[in-house]
Design an enzyme around this catalytic site. Structure first.
Site, PDB file in Angstrom:
ATOM      1  N   LYS A  15      36.977  65.564  26.942  1.00 39.17           N
ATOM      2  CA  LYS A  15      36.809  64.184  26.470  1.00 39.17           C
ATOM      3  C   LYS A  15      38.133  63.403  26.369  1.00 39.17           C
ATOM      4  CE  LYS A  15      32.448  64.074  26.030  1.00 39.17           C
ATOM      5  NZ  LYS A  15      31.936  63.699  27.326  1.00 39.17           N
TER       6      LYS A  15
ATOM      7  N   HIS B 236      29.135  65.705  39.958  1.00 40.50           N
ATOM      8  CA  HIS B 236      28.386  66.864  39.470  1.00 40.50           C
ATOM      9  C   HIS B 236      27.157  66.380  38.713  1.00 40.50           C
ATOM     10  CE1 HIS B 236      31.601  70.221  39.801  1.00 40.50           C
ATOM     11  NE2 HIS B 236      31.780  69.306  40.734  1.00 40.50           N
TER      12      HIS B 236
ATOM     13  N   TYR C 286      27.801  64.807  27.173  1.00 38.17           N
ATOM     14  CA  TYR C 286      28.692  65.291  28.233  1.00 38.17           C
ATOM     15  C   TYR C 286      28.993  64.191  29.258  1.00 38.17           C
ATOM     16  CZ  TYR C 286      30.815  68.724  31.353  1.00 38.17           C
ATOM     17  OH  TYR C 286      31.717  69.423  32.124  1.00 38.17           O
TER      18      TYR C 286
ATOM     19  N   PRO D 273      39.844  70.809  24.262  1.00 34.31           N
ATOM     20  CA  PRO D 273      39.511  70.485  25.661  1.00 34.31           C
ATOM     21  C   PRO D 273      38.072  70.772  26.089  1.00 34.31           C
ATOM     22  CG  PRO D 273      40.864  72.470  25.546  1.00 34.31           C
ATOM     23  CD  PRO D 273      40.797  71.923  24.157  1.00 34.31           C
TER      24      PRO D 273
ATOM     25  N   TYR E  52      30.508  77.126  31.905  1.00 36.90           N
ATOM     26  CA  TYR E  52      31.046  77.356  30.559  1.00 36.90           C
ATOM     27  C   TYR E  52      30.422  78.643  30.049  1.00 36.90           C
ATOM     28  CZ  TYR E  52      32.548  72.405  30.400  1.00 36.90           C
ATOM     29  OH  TYR E  52      33.152  71.196  30.633  1.00 36.90           O
TER      30      TYR E  52
HETATM   31  C1  PHB Z   1      39.391  71.114  33.799  1.00 39.65           C
HETATM   32  O1  PHB Z   1      38.976  71.131  34.955  1.00 39.65           O
HETATM   33  O2  PHB Z   1      40.600  71.136  33.530  1.00 39.65           O
HETATM   34  C2  PHB Z   1      38.407  71.063  32.683  1.00 39.65           C
HETATM   35  C3  PHB Z   1      37.062  70.963  32.974  1.00 39.65           C
HETATM   36  C4  PHB Z   1      36.132  70.935  31.954  1.00 39.65           C
HETATM   37  C5  PHB Z   1      36.549  71.006  30.648  1.00 39.65           C
HETATM   38  C6  PHB Z   1      37.904  71.081  30.340  1.00 39.65           C
HETATM   39  C7  PHB Z   1      38.838  71.118  31.369  1.00 39.65           C
HETATM   40  O3  PHB Z   1      35.620  70.993  29.663  1.00 39.65           O
END
Ligand code: PHB
Ligand code: APR
Length: 399
Positions: A298, A72, A386, A294, A202
């Protein structure tokens, strides 16, 4: 039975450490309470930082990830019906993240380590670590038949997660733990169907956070902010989809693809850091030493960077006879852990709606998102965190 490093826990930290030690010619034995099948099936996050990608490739466990993982180059922040794309690659000189499920990372790490003659003992019980203040620590446990066994080691690596036996042992001599419990949790779902987006979304919706992630072309992973005391029974499929539609609402001609939900879980959110990652000859790594919320994914990446620093220190000890890097391990690893904690806390606070938060907090979140939209520098700060802050030394010079 004797070994150089006894590793407690076959999660990402313990398995990657055993690989790195093998590369350095240091012997280890990994002890794991769960079965191989359960370890390989536990669903967790799935975003690998550039440094993690490089390390997995370097230790010989990256081939399937390179083939099946999805690179990505950007990620999307959604707010007030508008999308703000963070051009990860453009803002970081070409770095990206890899979306590849953690349980696949574990499968690859186990298979690759067994192929190089690794000693991983699954389904052990009653694991006890003793004499960490002596030069000859011991680990006792029962094998799957219930037979008592003991391993004599030079060092013990506590990679047994937040509920393991190693963290409490370190806390006996260094009792300080920093902890924050967030007033919200995530309801995570897995559903069948194609991805709704090429990049992760997000979203700060009016009633809370939502995240659109993915596992594969056929399975999607998505999350909704919920109450920490929520139960999955409170969330019917209809309620879930209606919240996703509301929180992911956009003016930009995007539609959410629904699918059959086959898993629902509630995940609590905490920031935890132990003050010391070492006591005597016991070294903690990964979730045994710290937990991040989460947002930003990280956890796995920090586990991998901890053991990279630790393996390098063991390598120096066995190859040059110097304990200087082992002595510096806790401080070196914690400096990086705090940087990741800061970012995870910031991203969490930016995108969630805290219960009872007033208009002031909402205006501040608006201002922060508006600043990100206007300032390339602000986006660059997000992007470099990130994709993962660099280790203090290059991967190929590390081991
Ligand atoms: C996930 O795909 O489980 C996932 C992706 C991004 C995040 C947290 C979890 O920031
Ligand atoms: N003895 C042996 N093994 C143990 C014991 C014990 N007493 N207690 C726990 N374990 C095992 C667990 O069964 C688990 O497989 O230790 C392993 C720890 O793995 P993780 O919890 O995955 O921790 P870590 O390797 O630090 O990786 C952290 O993985 O779990 C995710 O969200 C977490 O992304 C983060 C990353």
């Amino acid at each position: 039975m004797r070994t150089q490093v006894a590793i407690i826990g076959a999660g990402p930290a313990g398995l990657a450490l055993s690989h790195m030690l093998h590369r350095l010619g240091v012997a280890s034995i990994v002890l794991e309470t769960r079965s191989r099948a359960v370890v390989e099936a536990t669903i967790r996050a799935g975003v690998l930082e550039q440094g993690t990608i490089d390390i997995l490739a370097d230790i010989g466990a990256g081939e399937r990830m390179q083939r099946e993982g999805s690179r990505h180059e950007g990620t999307i922040l959604r707010h007030d019906g508008r999308d703000l794309r963070i051009d990860l690659a453009g803002l970081t000189g070409g770095k990206t993240v890899m979306v590849y499920p953690q349980h696949d990372v574990l499968k690859d790490l186990v298979a690759a380590r067994l192929a190089t003659g690794g000693d991983i003992r699954f389904e052990v019980s009653d694991v006890r670590v003793r004499d960490i203040d002596s030069d000859a620590p011991r680990v006792s446990y029962r094998d799957p038949d219930g037979q008592p066994r003991t391993i004599q080691a030079d060092f013990v690596a506590g990679c047994d997660g937040s509920q393991g036996v190693c963290r409490p042992l370190v806390l006996e001599s260094h009792p300080k733990v920093h902890e924050h419990i967030y007033p919200y949790a995530w309801l995570g779902i897995l559903c069948h169907g194609p991805p709704s987006s090429r990049e992760l979304i997000y979203a700060r919706g009016a009633t809370g956070f939502a995240l659109v992630s993915t596992r594969s072309a056929q399975v999607q992973r998505m999350y909704l902010q919920c109450d920490p005391l929520d139960k999955t029974e409170h969330w019917s499929d209809d309620r879930i989809w209606s919240e996703f539609h509301a929180r992911l609402r956009t003016h930009e001609g995007w539609t959410l693809r629904e699918g059959e939900i086959f898993s629902k879980t509630v995940v609590g959110m905490r920031s935890v850091v132990v003050e010391s990652m070492r006591s005597g000859r016991l070294f903690l790594a990964g979730d045994a030493a710290h937990i991040v919320p989460p947002t930003g994914a990280k956890g796995l990446n920090l586990a991998i960077s901890d053991v990279f620093i630790l393996a390098r220190a063991f390598g120096r000890f066995y190859n040059d006879g110097s304990a200087d890097q082992l002595d510096a391990y806790s401080a070196t690893a914690l400096a990086r852990v705090w940087r990741a904690q800061r970012f995870s806390w910031w991203m969490t606070s930016l995108l969630h709606v805290a219960p009872g938060a007033g208009e002031l907090q909402q205006k501040l979140q608006h201002a922060e998102l508006d600043y990100l939209a206007r300032s390339r520098s602000a986006r660059a700060v997000l992007a470099e965190n990130y994709v993962g802050l660099p280790l203090d030394f290059p991967v190929d010079q590390g081991l």
